[in-house]
Scaffold this motif. Structure first.
Motif, PDB file in Angstrom:
ATOM      1  N   MET A   1       0.851  -1.187   0.000  1.00  0.00           N
ATOM      2  CA  MET A   1       0.000   0.000   0.000  1.00  0.00           C
ATOM      3  C   MET A   1       0.886   1.236   0.000  1.00  0.00           C
ATOM      4  SD  MET A   1      -2.806   1.326   2.765  1.00  0.00           S
ATOM      5  CE  MET A   1      -1.640   1.391   4.072  1.00  0.00           C
ATOM      6  N   ALA A   2       0.432   2.219  -0.692  1.00  0.00           N
ATOM      7  CA  ALA A   2       1.184   3.468  -0.752  1.00  0.00           C
ATOM      8  C   ALA A   2       1.310   4.072   0.638  1.00  0.00           C
ATOM      9  CB  ALA A   2       0.492   4.437  -1.695  1.00  0.00           C
ATOM     10  N   GLU A   3       2.436   4.675   0.868  1.00  0.00           N
ATOM     11  CA  GLU A   3       2.688   5.323   2.167  1.00  0.00           C
ATOM     12  C   GLU A   3       1.631   6.376   2.484  1.00  0.00           C
ATOM     13  OE1 GLU A   3       4.455   5.675   5.757  1.00  0.00           O
ATOM     14  OE2 GLU A   3       4.949   4.210   4.231  1.00  0.00           O
ATOM     15  N   ALA A   4       1.138   7.057   1.455  1.00  0.00           N
ATOM     16  CA  ALA A   4       0.127   8.095   1.671  1.00  0.00           C
ATOM     17  C   ALA A   4      -1.143   7.514   2.282  1.00  0.00           C
ATOM     18  CB  ALA A   4      -0.193   8.808   0.361  1.00  0.00           C
ATOM     19  N   LEU A   5      -1.557   6.325   1.823  1.00  0.00           N
ATOM     20  CA  LEU A   5      -2.771   5.730   2.383  1.00  0.00           C
ATOM     21  C   LEU A   5      -2.557   5.296   3.825  1.00  0.00           C
ATOM     22  CD1 LEU A   5      -4.274   3.698  -0.583  1.00  0.00           C
ATOM     23  CD2 LEU A   5      -4.802   6.015   0.175  1.00  0.00           C
ATOM     24  N   LYS A   6      -1.355   4.829   4.155  1.00  0.00           N
ATOM     25  CA  LYS A   6      -1.052   4.507   5.549  1.00  0.00           C
ATOM     26  C   LYS A   6      -1.156   5.772   6.395  1.00  0.00           C
ATOM     27  CE  LYS A   6       2.363   2.545   8.666  1.00  0.00           C
ATOM     28  NZ  LYS A   6       1.850   3.338   9.738  1.00  0.00           N
ATOM     29  N   THR A   7      -0.646   6.874   5.875  1.00  0.00           N
ATOM     30  CA  THR A   7      -0.741   8.145   6.601  1.00  0.00           C
ATOM     31  C   THR A   7      -2.201   8.552   6.764  1.00  0.00           C
ATOM     32  OG1 THR A   7       1.416   8.849   5.793  1.00  0.00           O
ATOM     33  CG2 THR A   7      -0.066  10.586   6.577  1.00  0.00           C
ATOM     34  N   SER A  29      -7.297   5.293  -6.625  1.00  0.00           N
ATOM     35  CA  SER A  29      -7.306   3.860  -6.321  1.00  0.00           C
ATOM     36  C   SER A  29      -8.571   3.437  -5.565  1.00  0.00           C
ATOM     37  CB  SER A  29      -6.077   3.485  -5.489  1.00  0.00           C
ATOM     38  OG  SER A  29      -6.174   3.997  -4.171  1.00  0.00           O
ATOM     39  N   ALA A  30      -8.898   2.164  -5.694  1.00  0.00           N
ATOM     40  CA  ALA A  30     -10.040   1.598  -4.964  1.00  0.00           C
ATOM     41  C   ALA A  30      -9.800   1.656  -3.457  1.00  0.00           C
ATOM     42  CB  ALA A  30     -10.294   0.159  -5.409  1.00  0.00           C
ATOM     43  N   ALA A  50     -21.983   6.355   0.065  1.00  0.00           N
ATOM     44  CA  ALA A  50     -22.434   5.294  -0.842  1.00  0.00           C
ATOM     45  C   ALA A  50     -21.755   5.415  -2.207  1.00  0.00           C
ATOM     46  CB  ALA A  50     -23.951   5.326  -0.988  1.00  0.00           C
ATOM     47  N   TYR A  51     -21.612   6.637  -2.689  1.00  0.00           N
ATOM     48  CA  TYR A  51     -20.915   6.862  -3.962  1.00  0.00           C
ATOM     49  C   TYR A  51     -19.490   6.322  -3.888  1.00  0.00           C
ATOM     50  CZ  TYR A  51     -18.121   9.330  -7.430  1.00  0.00           C
ATOM     51  OH  TYR A  51     -17.232   9.626  -8.430  1.00  0.00           O
ATOM     52  N   TRP A  52     -18.776   6.628  -2.818  1.00  0.00           N
ATOM     53  CA  TRP A  52     -17.387   6.197  -2.696  1.00  0.00           C
ATOM     54  C   TRP A  52     -17.270   4.699  -2.459  1.00  0.00           C
ATOM     55  CZ3 TRP A  52     -13.625   8.761  -4.690  1.00  0.00           C
ATOM     56  CH2 TRP A  52     -13.791  10.125  -4.894  1.00  0.00           C
ATOM     57  N   TYR A  53     -18.250   4.092  -1.762  1.00  0.00           N
ATOM     58  CA  TYR A  53     -18.232   2.633  -1.635  1.00  0.00           C
ATOM     59  C   TYR A  53     -18.385   1.988  -3.012  1.00  0.00           C
ATOM     60  CZ  TYR A  53     -18.337   2.700   3.449  1.00  0.00           C
ATOM     61  OH  TYR A  53     -18.024   2.886   4.768  1.00  0.00           O
ATOM     62  N   ARG A  54     -19.253   2.547  -3.855  1.00  0.00           N
ATOM     63  CA  ARG A  54     -19.382   2.025  -5.224  1.00  0.00           C
ATOM     64  C   ARG A  54     -18.057   2.163  -5.961  1.00  0.00           C
ATOM     65  NH1 ARG A  54     -24.232   4.675  -4.702  1.00  0.00           N
ATOM     66  NH2 ARG A  54     -23.585   6.444  -6.009  1.00  0.00           N
ATOM     67  N   ARG A  55     -17.396   3.301  -5.840  1.00  0.00           N
ATOM     68  CA  ARG A  55     -16.092   3.498  -6.494  1.00  0.00           C
ATOM     69  C   ARG A  55     -15.055   2.505  -5.976  1.00  0.00           C
ATOM     70  NH1 ARG A  55     -14.376   8.903  -8.363  1.00  0.00           N
ATOM     71  NH2 ARG A  55     -12.429   7.768  -8.632  1.00  0.00           N
TER      72      ARG A  55
END
Length: 77
Positions: A1-7, A29-30, A50-55
């Motif tokens: 996972m990208a470091e940014a998502l961990k942050t 990214s999903a 809900a929109y972002w869960y679909r994405r």
């Protein structure tokens, strides 16, 4: 996972909604979409969540926020 998502997850755990949102806002990214969905669920904006869960390709969870946050951290970290 990208470091940014961990942050973003660390920010979320620390209660820094704005900091986490700023990180995932422009990430296509999903995984970022899942965190983004959770953030909007936290703020109470269910239709945006809900929109972002679909994405993210994920169902809207029925678990509590803490449980979902831990699931995100386990799966993505």
């Amino acid at each position: 996972m990208a470091e940014a998502l961990k942050t973003a997850i660390d920010n979320l755990k620390a209660g820094d909604w704005d900091g986490a949102h700023a990180i995932v806002q422009d990430d296509p990214s999903a995984e970022a979409a899942w965190i983004h969905a959770h953030l909007h669920r936290v703020e109470g904006d269910q239709s945006n969540a809900a929109y972002w869960y679909r994405r993210a390709g994920r169902p809207v969870p029925t678990s509590g926020l803490d449980e979902e946050r831990e699931a995100i951290a386990r799966e993505l970290c």
